[in-house]
Motif scaffolding. Structure first.
Motif, mmCIF file in Angstrom:
data_model
loop_
_atom_site.group_PDB
_atom_site.id
_atom_site.type_symbol
_atom_site.label_atom_id
_atom_site.label_comp_id
_atom_site.label_asym_id
_atom_site.label_seq_id
_atom_site.Cartn_x
_atom_site.Cartn_y
_atom_site.Cartn_z
ATOM 1 N N THR A 1 32.374 14.939 -39.070
ATOM 2 C CA THR A 1 31.303 14.448 -38.199
ATOM 3 C C THR A 1 30.380 13.513 -38.978
ATOM 4 O O THR A 1 30.340 13.534 -40.210
ATOM 5 C CB THR A 1 30.430 15.588 -37.633
ATOM 6 O OG1 THR A 1 29.665 16.169 -38.686
ATOM 7 C CG2 THR A 1 31.271 16.655 -36.948
ATOM 8 N N CYS A 2 29.626 12.742 -38.209
ATOM 9 C CA CYS A 2 28.557 11.941 -38.801
ATOM 10 C C CYS A 2 27.396 12.873 -39.144
ATOM 11 O O CYS A 2 27.444 14.076 -38.860
ATOM 12 C CB CYS A 2 28.126 10.852 -37.813
ATOM 13 S SG CYS A 2 27.424 11.517 -36.277
ATOM 14 N N ARG B 1 32.543 12.512 -33.811
ATOM 15 C CA ARG B 1 33.371 13.576 -34.360
ATOM 16 C C ARG B 1 34.825 13.142 -34.408
ATOM 17 O O ARG B 1 35.314 12.498 -33.494
ATOM 18 C CB ARG B 1 33.265 14.829 -33.480
ATOM 19 C CG ARG B 1 31.851 15.321 -33.303
ATOM 20 C CD ARG B 1 31.691 16.262 -32.108
ATOM 21 N NE ARG B 1 32.569 17.406 -32.121
ATOM 22 C CZ ARG B 1 32.249 18.591 -32.616
ATOM 23 N NH1 ARG B 1 31.062 18.790 -33.135
ATOM 24 N NH2 ARG B 1 33.112 19.588 -32.589
ATOM 25 N N ALA C 1 31.013 5.139 -30.968
ATOM 26 C CA ALA C 1 31.071 4.533 -32.307
ATOM 27 C C ALA C 1 30.855 3.032 -32.183
ATOM 28 O O ALA C 1 31.263 2.411 -31.200
ATOM 29 C CB ALA C 1 32.417 4.812 -32.963
ATOM 30 N N PHE D 1 31.351 3.661 -37.129
ATOM 31 C CA PHE D 1 30.179 4.424 -37.560
ATOM 32 C C PHE D 1 29.351 4.842 -36.355
ATOM 33 O O PHE D 1 29.455 4.267 -35.269
ATOM 34 C CB PHE D 1 29.340 3.615 -38.554
ATOM 35 C CG PHE D 1 28.842 2.304 -38.007
ATOM 36 C CD1 PHE D 1 27.581 2.203 -37.443
ATOM 37 C CD2 PHE D 1 29.626 1.164 -38.057
ATOM 38 C CE1 PHE D 1 27.114 1.000 -36.933
ATOM 39 C CE2 PHE D 1 29.182 -0.046 -37.561
ATOM 40 C CZ PHE D 1 27.917 -0.129 -36.990
ATOM 41 N N CYS D 2 28.537 5.842 -36.557
ATOM 42 C CA CYS D 2 27.677 6.368 -35.503
ATOM 43 C C CYS D 2 26.511 5.398 -35.271
ATOM 44 O O CYS D 2 25.810 5.045 -36.220
ATOM 45 C CB CYS D 2 27.151 7.744 -35.905
ATOM 46 S SG CYS D 2 25.964 8.436 -34.720
ATOM 47 N N CYS E 1 22.977 7.544 -36.251
ATOM 48 C CA CYS E 1 22.586 7.866 -37.628
ATOM 49 C C CYS E 1 23.171 6.902 -38.662
ATOM 50 O O CYS E 1 22.748 6.904 -39.810
ATOM 51 C CB CYS E 1 22.963 9.304 -37.980
ATOM 52 S SG CYS E 1 24.741 9.601 -38.105
ATOM 53 N N SER F 1 26.223 6.809 -40.004
ATOM 54 C CA SER F 1 27.286 7.318 -40.885
ATOM 55 C C SER F 1 28.637 6.697 -40.534
ATOM 56 O O SER F 1 29.055 6.712 -39.376
ATOM 57 C CB SER F 1 27.440 8.835 -40.730
ATOM 58 O OG SER F 1 26.256 9.515 -41.033
ATOM 59 N N THR F 2 29.327 6.167 -41.557
ATOM 60 C CA THR F 2 30.705 5.717 -41.372
ATOM 61 C C THR F 2 31.594 6.950 -41.442
ATOM 62 O O THR F 2 31.629 7.636 -42.461
ATOM 63 C CB THR F 2 31.119 4.716 -42.467
ATOM 64 O OG1 THR F 2 30.247 3.593 -42.426
ATOM 65 C CG2 THR F 2 32.549 4.261 -42.263
ATOM 66 N N VAL F 3 32.326 7.222 -40.366
ATOM 67 C CA VAL F 3 33.143 8.426 -40.298
ATOM 68 C C VAL F 3 34.628 8.116 -40.507
ATOM 69 O O VAL F 3 35.326 8.853 -41.185
ATOM 70 C CB VAL F 3 32.918 9.173 -38.966
ATOM 71 C CG1 VAL F 3 33.804 10.409 -38.857
ATOM 72 C CG2 VAL F 3 31.454 9.561 -38.816
ATOM 73 N N SER G 1 32.696 13.417 -44.728
ATOM 74 C CA SER G 1 32.396 13.751 -43.331
ATOM 75 C C SER G 1 32.950 15.112 -42.926
ATOM 76 O O SER G 1 32.521 15.689 -41.933
ATOM 77 C CB SER G 1 32.967 12.677 -42.397
ATOM 78 O OG SER G 1 32.321 11.442 -42.609
#
Length: 126
Positions: A8-9, A15, A58, A75-76, A79, A81-83, A100
């Motif tokens: 997850t991010c 997810r 995403a 990414f999210c 937030c 985050s690159t997932v 992640s």
């Protein structure tokens, strides 16, 4: 039944569920991975595309890899985050950021790439 792994991010809105063990876990020292992660390397777990399920919104960003082949990062939007990412040169695979998964028992890297960019104080682990 094969083990499911959840990535997850930071906020949990993006997810990725992966089935089983990754085909490869790669530690990358390239400068682009350093910039993307804010760390001295990135670590990717490569799963066959049909063993991945993505849930949540995403945003994406594409750039050429050091080998010249495009890579699309997801990414999210909340937030940042690159997932996961899609390397064109390995079109049958999805790469998921090992961090992640937040799993200290995740399989270790089986290869290191772009070691010519490795910071001198980082010890080789492979």
């Amino acid at each position: 039944m094969r083990e499911e792994r959840l990535a997850t991010c930071a906020c949990g809105k993006l997810r990725v569920t992966a089935l089983g063990n990754p085909s490869t876990v790669s530690l990358c020292h390239c400068l682009a991975c350093q910039r993307r992660t804010g760390s001295v390397y990135g670590i990717a777990a490569f799963f066959e595309r049909d063993r991945i399920k993505v849930e949540g919104e995403a945003k994406s960003f594409s750039r050429p890899s050091d080998s010249g082949h495009p890579v699309t990062f997801h990414f999210c939007p909340r937030c940042g985050s690159t997932v996961f990412w899609e390397p064109q040169r390995k079109a049958d695979f999805i790469a998921v950021a090992v961090g992640s998964f937040a799993d200290p028992h995740f399989p270790a890297p089986s290869q290191a790439v772009h070691e010519e960019c490795r910071h001198a104080w980082v010890r080789a682990v492979i």
